[in-house]
Design an enzyme around this catalytic site. Structure first.
Site, short mmCIF file in Angstrom:
data_model
loop_
_atom_site.label_atom_id
_atom_site.label_comp_id
_atom_site.label_asym_id
_atom_site.label_seq_id
_atom_site.Cartn_x
_atom_site.Cartn_y
_atom_site.Cartn_z
N HIS A 1 -2.62 5.74 2.20
CA HIS A 1 -2.68 5.65 0.74
C HIS A 1 -3.30 6.90 0.13
O HIS A 1 -2.93 7.30 -0.98
CB HIS A 1 -3.49 4.43 0.32
CG HIS A 1 -2.75 3.14 0.39
ND1 HIS A 1 -1.91 2.70 -0.60
CD2 HIS A 1 -2.74 2.17 1.35
CE1 HIS A 1 -1.41 1.51 -0.28
NE2 HIS A 1 -1.90 1.17 0.91
N ASP B 1 1.51 -0.60 -1.83
CA ASP B 1 1.45 -2.02 -1.51
C ASP B 1 2.17 -2.75 -2.64
O ASP B 1 1.84 -2.56 -3.82
CB ASP B 1 -0.01 -2.51 -1.46
CG ASP B 1 -0.79 -1.92 -0.30
OD1 ASP B 1 -0.17 -1.47 0.67
OD2 ASP B 1 -2.03 -1.90 -0.38
N GLU C 1 1.33 -5.92 7.82
CA GLU C 1 1.13 -6.25 6.42
C GLU C 1 2.48 -6.25 5.72
O GLU C 1 3.10 -5.19 5.57
CB GLU C 1 0.18 -5.24 5.75
CG GLU C 1 -1.23 -5.29 6.33
CD GLU C 1 -2.15 -4.25 5.72
OE1 GLU C 1 -1.64 -3.33 5.04
OE2 GLU C 1 -3.37 -4.35 5.91
#
Length: 283
Positions: free
Chosen positions: A168, A175, A257
């Site tokens: 990130h 996300d 994730e």
């Protein structure tokens, strides 16, 4: 990155001290992240300089205002339980190539009656440091019932749910989820309201207007693994739809994730930035 095995308490403390903190480790080798408070970005080679600018970055809403945002780390509704350091504005900042790729994914999502909704985009290094500091305070567990209901806090690093450095901070990772278009209304999060486990069925957990993805966002549980077979057939279908849309647009999923995607051709693969999430950081 392979999931770390079990380690002793002393080893966990050493690991926490060494890592830069994030909610998803990356799967390829990286240089070390900068120490807390270090000025500017860090890079394996020469890179952009200056702690207050993000060269080549854009505000996502300037590129595609159709994409919905719910920037959780600028709010109280996240696993830390308060706004995270270096998030003064609830914005999605991305490198321009990643933002333009996300616009292509949005075009495809809208064609099927859905829209993208982002939870987090560029994440500054000071925010990563804030995660590390939080991890060292064992009594701060106000959000456990929602975000890590089946896991001890001291396992978050050892089990790979928080790691460093984070993709990130390089500006091309996002996300996100899918919502119906037009999206359903979403009740505001009220600090102090009763918490429900992120693994609870849709309709019981926090009333996010996301389509059913099987867990809430930032759910530290194996049920959040993209291909976990315990979630409902509807959730599996929705996860695969998001993966197809994002893969076709040039993104790669982190398989632990369902919400985490990195732009494959990111322009700064070795650079970690520190500028805050603010419009003044762009340009």
């Amino acid at each position: 990155m392979r999931r770390p095995g079990r380690v002793g308490g002393a080893a966990v403390l050493a690991l926490v001290a060494a890592l830069g903190g994030c909610s998803h480790p990356r799967s390829d080798p990286t240089p070390a992240a900068p120490a807390s408070g270090s000025p500017g970005p860090t890079s394996a080679s020469a890179g952009p300089s200056g702690a207050d600018r993000l060269p080549g970055f854009v505000v996502l809403s300037d590129v595609d205002p159709r994409i919905h945002t719910d920037i959780r780390y600028a709010s109280d509704h996240n696993f830390v339980g308060r706004p995270v350091a270096a998030y003064p504005e609830p914005l999605c900042l991305l490198t321009r190539p990643a933002a333009e790729a996300l616009r292509r994914a949005q075009d495809a999502a809208l064609a099927g009656g859905h829209s993208l909704k982002v939870y987090d985009c560029y994440r500054p290094q000071p925010a990563v440091d804030d995660f590390v500091a939080w991890s060292k305070r064992p009594r701060e567990q106000q959000t456990k019932a929602e975000f890590y209901p089946h896991l001890d806090k001291d396992r978050l690093f050892a089990d790979g749910y928080i790691g460093a450095p984070t993709a990130h901070s390089r500006g091309s990772t996002v996300d996100l989820t899918l919502v119906d278009e037009p999206p359903a209304s979403q009740p505001p999060f009220l600090p102090g309201q009763p918490q429900v486990a992120c693994t609870a069925p849709v309709g019981q957990r926090f009333a996010d207007n996301s389509v059913d993805m099987g867990t809430g966002f930032d759910c530290f549980d194996t049920r959040a693994h993209t291909a976990d077979g315990r979630v409902s057939a509807t959730a599996r279908t929705n996860r695969q739809l998001l993966k197809r849309l994002m893969t076709d647009a040039g993104f790669v999923n982190y398989d632990r994730e369902w919400w985490h995607y990195r732009f494959r051709d990111e322009p700064y693969p070795d650079t970690f930035f520190a500028a805050p999430v603010a419009r003044s950081s762009v340009g």
